[in-house]
Design a protein around this motif. Structure first.
Motif, PDB file in Angstrom:
ATOM      1  N   ARG A 120     -71.852  13.828 -25.600  1.00 47.94           N
ATOM      2  CA  ARG A 120     -73.140  13.730 -26.288  1.00 47.94           C
ATOM      3  C   ARG A 120     -73.120  12.536 -27.236  1.00 47.94           C
ATOM      4  O   ARG A 120     -72.071  12.219 -27.825  1.00 47.94           O
ATOM      5  N   VAL A 121     -74.274  11.876 -27.396  1.00 51.72           N
ATOM      6  CA  VAL A 121     -74.410  10.748 -28.313  1.00 51.72           C
ATOM      7  C   VAL A 121     -75.448  11.096 -29.379  1.00 51.72           C
ATOM      8  O   VAL A 121     -76.543  11.574 -29.053  1.00 51.72           O
ATOM      9  N   PHE A 122     -75.092  10.833 -30.638  1.00 54.27           N
ATOM     10  CA  PHE A 122     -76.002  11.039 -31.765  1.00 54.27           C
ATOM     11  C   PHE A 122     -76.250   9.697 -32.440  1.00 54.27           C
ATOM     12  O   PHE A 122     -75.323   8.908 -32.634  1.00 54.27           O
ATOM     13  N   ARG A 123     -77.496   9.467 -32.804  1.00 56.63           N
ATOM     14  CA  ARG A 123     -77.860   8.222 -33.483  1.00 56.63           C
ATOM     15  C   ARG A 123     -78.606   8.552 -34.769  1.00 56.63           C
ATOM     16  O   ARG A 123     -79.507   9.400 -34.784  1.00 56.63           O
ATOM     17  N   ALA A 124     -78.207   7.890 -35.842  1.00 57.80           N
ATOM     18  CA  ALA A 124     -78.844   8.102 -37.132  1.00 57.80           C
ATOM     19  C   ALA A 124     -78.784   6.816 -37.936  1.00 57.80           C
ATOM     20  O   ALA A 124     -77.813   6.058 -37.838  1.00 57.80           O
ATOM     21  N   PRO A 125     -79.810   6.518 -38.739  1.00 56.61           N
ATOM     22  CA  PRO A 125     -79.725   5.367 -39.639  1.00 56.61           C
ATOM     23  C   PRO A 125     -78.578   5.561 -40.625  1.00 56.61           C
ATOM     24  O   PRO A 125     -78.229   6.690 -40.967  1.00 56.61           O
ATOM     25  N   ASP A 126     -77.979   4.467 -41.077  1.00 48.93           N
ATOM     26  CA  ASP A 126     -76.901   4.569 -42.055  1.00 48.93           C
ATOM     27  C   ASP A 126     -77.374   5.351 -43.271  1.00 48.93           C
ATOM     28  O   ASP A 126     -78.451   5.099 -43.825  1.00 48.93           O
ATOM     29  N   GLY A 127     -76.553   6.320 -43.671  1.00 51.06           N
ATOM     30  CA  GLY A 127     -76.874   7.129 -44.838  1.00 51.06           C
ATOM     31  C   GLY A 127     -77.696   8.357 -44.536  1.00 51.06           C
ATOM     32  O   GLY A 127     -77.873   9.209 -45.412  1.00 51.06           O
ATOM     33  N   ALA A 128     -78.196   8.491 -43.313  1.00 51.84           N
ATOM     34  CA  ALA A 128     -79.011   9.651 -42.961  1.00 51.84           C
ATOM     35  C   ALA A 128     -78.130  10.893 -42.861  1.00 51.84           C
ATOM     36  O   ALA A 128     -77.005  10.842 -42.353  1.00 51.84           O
ATOM     37  N   ALA A 129     -78.650  12.025 -43.339  1.00 48.30           N
ATOM     38  CA  ALA A 129     -77.878  13.259 -43.335  1.00 48.30           C
ATOM     39  C   ALA A 129     -77.816  13.892 -41.957  1.00 48.30           C
ATOM     40  O   ALA A 129     -76.889  14.651 -41.665  1.00 48.30           O
ATOM     41  N   ARG A 130     -78.800  13.572 -41.093  1.00 48.16           N
ATOM     42  CA  ARG A 130     -78.832  14.162 -39.763  1.00 48.16           C
ATOM     43  C   ARG A 130     -79.270  13.100 -38.758  1.00 48.16           C
ATOM     44  O   ARG A 130     -79.966  12.139 -39.111  1.00 48.16           O
ATOM     45  N   PRO A 131     -78.878  13.268 -37.488  1.00 54.88           N
ATOM     46  CA  PRO A 131     -79.279  12.291 -36.471  1.00 54.88           C
ATOM     47  C   PRO A 131     -80.770  12.369 -36.182  1.00 54.88           C
ATOM     48  O   PRO A 131     -81.396  13.431 -36.314  1.00 54.88           O
ATOM     49  N   VAL A 132     -81.342  11.250 -35.785  1.00 55.28           N
ATOM     50  CA  VAL A 132     -82.759  11.213 -35.420  1.00 55.28           C
ATOM     51  C   VAL A 132     -82.931  11.201 -33.912  1.00 55.28           C
ATOM     52  O   VAL A 132     -84.051  11.364 -33.419  1.00 55.28           O
ATOM     53  N   GLN A 133     -81.812  10.999 -33.195  1.00 60.08           N
ATOM     54  CA  GLN A 133     -81.887  10.950 -31.736  1.00 60.08           C
ATOM     55  C   GLN A 133     -80.569  11.437 -31.159  1.00 60.08           C
ATOM     56  O   GLN A 133     -79.503  11.174 -31.712  1.00 60.08           O
ATOM     57  N   GLN A 134     -80.632  12.158 -30.033  1.00 56.44           N
ATOM     58  CA  GLN A 134     -79.422  12.567 -29.347  1.00 56.44           C
ATOM     59  C   GLN A 134     -79.674  12.592 -27.851  1.00 56.44           C
ATOM     60  O   GLN A 134     -80.763  12.932 -27.398  1.00 56.44           O
ATOM     61  N   GLU A 135     -78.639  12.192 -27.105  1.00 61.91           N
ATOM     62  CA  GLU A 135     -78.745  12.111 -25.652  1.00 61.91           C
ATOM     63  C   GLU A 135     -77.419  12.550 -25.037  1.00 61.91           C
ATOM     64  O   GLU A 135     -76.375  12.553 -25.690  1.00 61.91           O
TER      65      GLU A 135
END
Length: 449
Positions: free
Chosen positions: A121-136
Motif C-alpha cells: 500500500r502507498v500513502f501520500r501526505a503533505p509534509d507535516g500532515a497528521a494523516r494521508p490525503v491519498q492511498q493506493e
C-alpha cells in the motif's frame, strides 16, 4: 571571593549530581532484566554478555512448557501509546491487514507491506500532515510481502519486495502510486517454512542488495551430523558456521546483485534477522535478530547489531559469543572462538522486528543518528516483555550498548495486549511512523517544538 568560590563549588556539585542521576537511570546487571510492568518512556537498559544467567539444561529445555501467547484485544477507549515529554502520538492510518514493514520513498510517499492482504500500500501526505490525503495499492497478489527496497536508492527505477518464498521487483519512477509493470522474479525458491519474514536493504554503492532469511526451526533439530571434511567443503561455499540440510541458506543475510544473477551468504548464524537497515553516514548494514526459545526467560537476549561480511553470529550452536546451546553440546567445538558478539543486547524474547536510523531534524538534536527499533512482544515467557519501540543510543556513530524506552503502553495486563509494533520509518518532515499489527494501525510520533 568566598561567595564566588562557594557558588563555583555548588555548581560543580550540582553538575556531578546530575551526572550521577543520569548514570543511575541506566539499569544494569540484573536490574536490566525487566518486563512490561517497568516499561516507561526514558527508562534505559544496558545488558552485557557478562550479565546473562545460565541457560536451562538440555533436558529442561526439551521439556519446557510452551506458554500461551498474549491475547490481542481491541484498543481500549482513550488508550494511546506513551511517549517522552514534548512528543505527541496520533493515529496515521487504520483498517489495514497485518501492516508490517514501512518504508519512505525518495519523494516522501510511504510504502507499507500488508502481509495479511498480500499487497503493498502507498500513502501520500503533505509534509507535516497528521494523516494521508491519498492511498493506493501499489501491488497485490503477493505471498506474505515484507521487505521493501527502492533501487537505486536516490532515483529508483525499481521497487524490490521480499515475499516469503522469493524476491521480486516492479518497475518504478518517483511518484508512482501503482506499479507500471508486472513483477519480475529476482531470487526464486527461498525456503518458506518456519520464519517467513524477508526484509531487504540496498548497499550504499548500489552494487548489492541484501535479503534476510530466518531459520526454519528453533535450534536446527534433526540436522544430520557431517564429517569435518564435509563441513569444511560446505563452509567454503556457504560461509563459516552455516547450517545445512533443511537449514541450508537459512539463518543468514544474503547479498545479491540487482539482477539476481549472483547470490551468496553475506553473514551466517543469525537465527531470525527480521529487520535490516543501512546506517546513514557510515553505510554500515545493521539487523535486528530474534534469538532462540526454551532456554529461560532471560536467555538468550535478542539483539541489534552491525552485520560484518563473512561473520558468524552463533546459531544454532552458540549464542552471544562462546555460550554453547546445551541442546547441541559438543557438536561444533571448532566454532567456539569464531562467534561474533552482537553490539546491543535486548531483553530476551522481546521479538525485535524493525529498525530505522533517525536522520530527521524535527526531534531534539540528541536523537539524530540514533536508531529506533520495534519490539513485537514475547510469547514463551512467564511475564510479558517487548510490545514497545526503543531508541538504541549511539555515540559518534557507534553503539553504546544502551537502549531506551521510547513508545510504550500497548500492554493491558500480563495476558492481554492491544498493540504489537513491527515497522518503523522516518517521514520527510522528521516525524516517526510505527506500524502495529495487533489492531492494524499506523501511529505517527511528532515533536512539539
Amino acid at each position: 571571593m568566598r561567595t564566588s568560590l562557594l557558588f563555583a563549588c555548588m555548581v560543580a556539585l550540582s553538575v556531578a549530581l546530575l551526572a550521577m542521576a543520569s548514570d543511575a537511570q541506566v539499569r544494569i546487571g540484573t536490574a536490566a532484566f525487566g518486563d512490561w510492568r517497568s516499561d516507561a518512556p526514558g527508562v534505559q537498559r544496558h545488558i552485557t554478555p557478562a550479565d546473562l544467567p545460565p541457560p536451562k539444561s538440555a533436558t529442561e529445555a526439551d521439556s519446557a512448557v510452551v506458554r500461551a501467547g498474549a491475547r490481542i484485544i481491541e484498543r481500549p477507549a482513550n488508550a494511546a501509546p506513551r511517549v517522552p515529554a514534548g512528543f505527541s502520538v496520533d493515529v496515521y492510518a487504520t483498517g489495514l491487514s497485518v501492516p508490517r514493514v514501512v518504508r519512505r520513498a525518495p519523494n516522501g510517499d510511504i510504502f507499507v507491506a500488508e502481509s495479511g492482504a498480500g499487497r503493498i500500500r502507498v500513502f501520500r501526505a503533505p509534509d507535516g500532515a497528521a494523516r494521508p490525503v491519498q492511498q493506493e495499492t501499489f501491488a497485490e497478489n503477493l505471498q506474505r510481502p515484507y521487505g521493501i527496497a527502492f533501487y537505486p536508492a536516490d532515483n529508483p527505477r525499481f521497487v524490490y519486495v521480499g515475499e516469503t518464498h522469493q524476491v521480486v521487483r516492479y518497475p518504478y519512477s518517483n511518484g508512482d502510486l501503482k506499479a507500471s509493470g508486472p513483477a519480475q522474479v529476482i531470487i526464486p525458491n527461498i525456503p518458506a517454512s518456519g520464519h517467513w519474514t524477508r526484509d531487504l536493504a540496498v548497499a550504499p554503492d548500489g552494487n548489492r542488495l541484501f535479503v534476510a532469511v530466518g531459520s526454519g526451526s528453533n535450534v536446527a533439530g534433526g540436522m544430520p551430523s557431517r564429517s569435518a571434511e564435509d563441513i569444511r567443503a560446505f563452509e567454503a561455499t556457504h560461509g563459516r558456521g552455516a547450517a545445512w540440510a533443511g537449514e541450508e541458506n537459512r539463518a543468514v543475510v544474503r547479498a545479491f546483485d540487482p539482477d539476481g544473477r549472483q547470490v551468496r551468504n553475506y553473514a551466517t548464524g543469525l537465527r531470525n534477522c527480521s529487520g535490516l537497515g543501512v546506517q546513514p553516514g557510515t553505510g554500515t548494514l545493521w539487523c535486528v535478530v530474534n534469538e532462540r526459545d526454551l532456554l529461560g526467560d532471560n536467555v538468550p537476549p535478542d539483539y541489534v547489531t552491525r552485520v560484518q561480511q563473512d561473520a558468524f553470529y552463533g546459531w544454532p550452536w552458540y549464542y552471544i559469543g562462546a555460550n554453547e546451546d546445551p541442546r547441541l553440546k559438543g557438536a561444533r567445538p571448532d566454532l567456539r572462538g569464531a562467534v561474533t558478539v552482537p553490539d546491543v543486547l535486548i531483553q530476551a524474547h522481546s521479538a525485535t522486528l524493525g529498525i530505522v536510523f533517525y536522520d530527521g531534524t524535527q526531534f531534539p538534536s540528541e536523537y539524530r543518528g540514533d536508531a529506533f527499533v520495534t519490539l513485537h512482544g514475547s510469547w514463551n515467557r512467564e511475564i510479558r516483555t517487548g510490545y514497545k519501540v526503543v531508541r538504541v543510543m549511539m555515540r559518534d556513530g557507534r553503539p553504546t550498548g544502551v537502549y531506551e524506552d521510547f513508545l510504550t503502553g500497548f500492554v493491558a495486563d500480563n495476558d492481554r495486549v492491544w498493540g504489537r509494533p513491527v515497522g518503523v520509518a522516518v517521514m520527510r518532515d522528521g516525524s516517526l511512523l510505527v506500524t502495529e499489527d495487533g489492531n492494524n494501525t499506523i501511529w505517527r510520533v511528532s515533536y512539539r517544538r
